[in-house]
Design an enzyme around this catalytic site. Structure first.
Site, PDB file in Angstrom:
ATOM      1  N   LYS A 106       0.857  -1.194   0.000  1.00 16.84           N
ATOM      2  CA  LYS A 106       0.000   0.000   0.000  1.00 16.84           C
ATOM      3  C   LYS A 106       0.885   1.234   0.000  1.00 16.84           C
ATOM      4  O   LYS A 106       2.010   1.208   0.520  1.00 16.84           O
ATOM      5  CB  LYS A 106      -0.874   0.022   1.256  1.00 16.84           C
ATOM      6  CG  LYS A 106      -2.070   0.930   1.135  1.00 16.84           C
ATOM      7  CD  LYS A 106      -3.100   0.264   0.246  1.00 16.84           C
ATOM      8  CE  LYS A 106      -4.476   0.789   0.414  1.00 16.84           C
ATOM      9  NZ  LYS A 106      -5.448  -0.240  -0.014  1.00 16.84           N
ATOM     10  N   GLY A 216     -20.211   6.641   2.711  1.00 19.97           N
ATOM     11  CA  GLY A 216     -19.138   6.931   1.740  1.00 19.97           C
ATOM     12  C   GLY A 216     -19.727   7.015   0.351  1.00 19.97           C
ATOM     13  O   GLY A 216     -20.517   6.156  -0.046  1.00 19.97           O
ATOM     14  N   GLY A 218     -17.689   7.742  -2.513  1.00 21.22           N
ATOM     15  CA  GLY A 218     -16.594   7.733  -3.488  1.00 21.22           C
ATOM     16  C   GLY A 218     -16.860   6.638  -4.514  1.00 21.22           C
ATOM     17  O   GLY A 218     -17.999   6.195  -4.679  1.00 21.22           O
ATOM     18  N   ASN A 219     -15.823   6.175  -5.170  1.00 16.42           N
ATOM     19  CA  ASN A 219     -15.997   5.161  -6.221  1.00 16.42           C
ATOM     20  C   ASN A 219     -16.758   3.951  -5.709  1.00 16.42           C
ATOM     21  O   ASN A 219     -17.770   3.539  -6.281  1.00 16.42           O
ATOM     22  CB  ASN A 219     -14.631   4.771  -6.800  1.00 16.42           C
ATOM     23  CG  ASN A 219     -14.745   3.621  -7.789  1.00 16.42           C
ATOM     24  OD1 ASN A 219     -14.900   2.475  -7.401  1.00 16.42           O
ATOM     25  ND2 ASN A 219     -14.718   3.929  -9.067  1.00 16.42           N
ATOM     26  N   ALA A 220     -16.303   3.367  -4.593  1.00  9.59           N
ATOM     27  CA  ALA A 220     -16.922   2.129  -4.105  1.00  9.59           C
ATOM     28  C   ALA A 220     -18.333   2.390  -3.572  1.00  9.59           C
ATOM     29  O   ALA A 220     -19.284   1.695  -3.945  1.00  9.59           O
ATOM     30  CB  ALA A 220     -16.050   1.504  -3.019  1.00  9.59           C
ATOM     31  N   GLY A 221     -18.479   3.398  -2.711  1.00 12.48           N
ATOM     32  CA  GLY A 221     -19.765   3.654  -2.067  1.00 12.48           C
ATOM     33  C   GLY A 221     -20.842   4.085  -3.044  1.00 12.48           C
ATOM     34  O   GLY A 221     -21.947   3.536  -3.050  1.00 12.48           O
ATOM     35  N   TYR A 222     -20.514   5.062  -3.896  1.00  6.51           N
ATOM     36  CA  TYR A 222     -21.515   5.528  -4.861  1.00  6.51           C
ATOM     37  C   TYR A 222     -21.940   4.386  -5.790  1.00  6.51           C
ATOM     38  O   TYR A 222     -23.136   4.154  -6.006  1.00  6.51           O
ATOM     39  CB  TYR A 222     -20.982   6.713  -5.694  1.00  6.51           C
ATOM     40  CG  TYR A 222     -21.748   6.881  -6.979  1.00  6.51           C
ATOM     41  CD1 TYR A 222     -23.086   7.274  -6.949  1.00  6.51           C
ATOM     42  CD2 TYR A 222     -21.167   6.569  -8.204  1.00  6.51           C
ATOM     43  CE1 TYR A 222     -23.822   7.361  -8.115  1.00  6.51           C
ATOM     44  CE2 TYR A 222     -21.896   6.652  -9.380  1.00  6.51           C
ATOM     45  CZ  TYR A 222     -23.226   7.051  -9.329  1.00  6.51           C
ATOM     46  OH  TYR A 222     -23.963   7.116 -10.482  1.00  6.51           O
TER      47      TYR A 222
HETATM   48  N1  GLU Z   1      -7.152   0.138  -3.288  1.00  7.48           N
HETATM   49  C1  GLU Z   1      -7.904  -1.046  -3.596  1.00  7.48           C
HETATM   50  C2  GLU Z   1      -7.936  -1.968  -2.407  1.00  7.48           C
HETATM   51  O1  GLU Z   1      -7.765  -1.553  -1.283  1.00  7.48           O
HETATM   52  C3  GLU Z   1      -7.438  -1.710  -4.881  1.00  7.48           C
HETATM   53  C4  GLU Z   1      -6.032  -2.190  -4.863  1.00  7.48           C
HETATM   54  C5  GLU Z   1      -5.534  -2.689  -6.217  1.00  7.48           C
HETATM   55  O2  GLU Z   1      -6.314  -2.745  -7.159  1.00  7.48           O
HETATM   56  O3  GLU Z   1      -4.339  -3.004  -6.286  1.00  7.48           O
HETATM   57  O4  GLU Z   1      -8.193  -3.135  -2.519  1.00  7.48           O
END
Ligand code: GLU
Length: 412
Positions: A106, A216, A218-222
């Site tokens: 990360k 939320g 954002g991308n995931a929540g919306y």
């Molecule tokens: N940030 C996203 C996660 O936490 C995607 C990570 C990725 O695609 O490498 O899973």
């Protein structure tokens, strides 16, 4: 167990329970205790006013035992090393649960992107890659979007890395725009995977819920809220970082989206009541999806959660002490490392397509994602049954079995 100040120690303690249940020698846990590599860089960026401002950036590669390390980059004012380490650690387990050949990583930068111009954001994104290039690469470590980063940021980062290498290296990063080596379906993949996991759970539980709340936007929540809305759910509450809105009759998600585009937030939406992000977690809705930041559900509010099923689209949205309370209340929680693994699963498909130089159709991507989610769900669910534990511990047990096997096969 008391919640430690350190998210990382808490994440370790959760996984340690799996090692104990499986009676695995401590040396294997010790091997995973410390990340393989942690990097801190200073990022000098010329701002639009002509002055240089220094940002701090992190990359943590927790493990590469199962393949190159993989995970997103988060731009957020409250990012710190403990958080990035935790999220890298969770990626190792997530990538193992969803069964893609990656370790976990990360990245993060301490920044409030809302205070940057587009040009400043581009210079910061490029500087991050420039400073991290030595530890990245399609065979080494592959970043992707996370909180407050998006396909445009991925495109700049890919472009910067490619310039350094002297040729296009699409496979160095995923979540790119489709025109630049991105995969169809990646934009909606986290939410789509969450929907697949939710449907798998509802089948097992023989439930047919009709109401949902999503924290939320954002991308995931919306996208998750939109999928539910299109599927006929009453989405009674949604929120963003400024707060939430509630309407017992259900919110029209397309109109909420348009309102947010216009005003910058979901609050103030006509016909809905403004609520706080904390109140959102406690509304009367059968499905609850925390899709924002860490530790939103904790021992203070876990008792007030009314949902029957929780889909953890965010990473680490539940503090450890809340796990037990939710489990005792009979709430079925689909843990982050399963529920939101659709994003990284399609990142893997993107990387495979980049390596092959071949583009799949959206249908192919979604079918493969569905298969992966179903397989992972069933493997985790069967461990929950076998060991009589909640789904988080079951997911950690499943991943631990696989991680330890890999360590042994590698000769440890
Ligand atoms: N940030 C996203 C996660 O936490 C995607 C990570 C990725 O695609 O490498 O899973």
């Amino acid at each position: 167990m008391a919640t430690s100040e350190s998210q990382y120690e808490n994440a370790l303690a959760r996984v340690k329970k799996a090692f104990d249940i499986l009676k695995i020698d401590d040396q294997y846990f010790e091997m995973l205790r410390a990340p393989k590599r942690t990097v801190t860089v200073s990022l000098p960026v010329r701002m639009d006013n002509g002055k240089i401002r220094i940002f701090e950036g992190y990359r943590v590669q927790h493990s590469d035992l199962r393949g190159p390390s993989k995970g997103g980059i988060r731009f957020h004012p409250e990012v710190d090393m403990d958080e990035v380490k935790t999220l890298a650690f969770l990626m190792t387990w997530k990538n193992t649960v969803i069964d893609i050949p990656y370790g976990g990583a990360k990245g993060g930068v301490i920044v409030n992107t809302k205070e940057l111009s587009l040009n400043e954001l581009e210079r910061l994104s490029r500087m991050y890659i420039l400073k991290m290039a030595a530890v990245l690469g399609p065979k080494r470590d592959i970043p992707a979007p996370d909180v407050y980063t998006n396909p445009a940021v991925m495109a700049w980062m890919m472009d910067e890395y490619s310039k350094m290498m002297g040729h296009n290296v699409f496979g160095v990063i995923t979540g790119k725009p489709v025109e630049l080596g991105g995969s169809l379906g990646r934009d909606k993949a986290t939410a789509q995977g969450g929907i697949f996991a939710l449907n798998d759970a509802l089948k097992k539980l023989e439930l047919k819920p009709t109401t949902a709340a999503v924290q939320g936007f954002g991308n995931a929540g919306y996208t998750f809220a939109k999928f539910l809305f299109d599927d006929g759910f009453k989405v009674v509450a949604v929120s963003d970082s400024s707060g939430g809105i509630y309407n017992a009759e259900g919110l029209h998600i397309d109109q909420v989206w348009a309102h947010k585009q216009k005003t910058g937030k979901v609050q103030g939406f006509p016909g809905a009541k403004d609520i706080t992000n904390q109140e959102l977690l406690e509304v009367d809705a059968e499905v609850l999806a925390p899709a924002a930041l860490a530790y939103q559900i904790d021992k203070e509010n876990a008792n007030n959660v009314k949902a029957k099923v929780i889909v953890e689209l965010a990473n680490n949205p539940t503090a450890p002490e809340a796990d037990e309370i939710l489990h005792r209340k009979g709430i079925f929680l689909i843990p982050d490392i399963l529920a939101n693994s659709g994003g990284v699963a399609v990142s893997y498909f993107e990387w495979v397509q980049n390596n092959q130089g071949f583009a799949w159709t959206r249908k192919e991507v979604n079918e493969r994602l569905k298969q992966k989610m179903e397989h992972a769900f069933n493997e985790v669910y069967s461990r929950a049954q076998k060991h009589k534990v909640d789904m988080r511990l079951a997911a950690n047990i499943y991943a631990t079995e696989k991680m330890v096997k890999v360590m042994k096969l590698r000769g440890y």
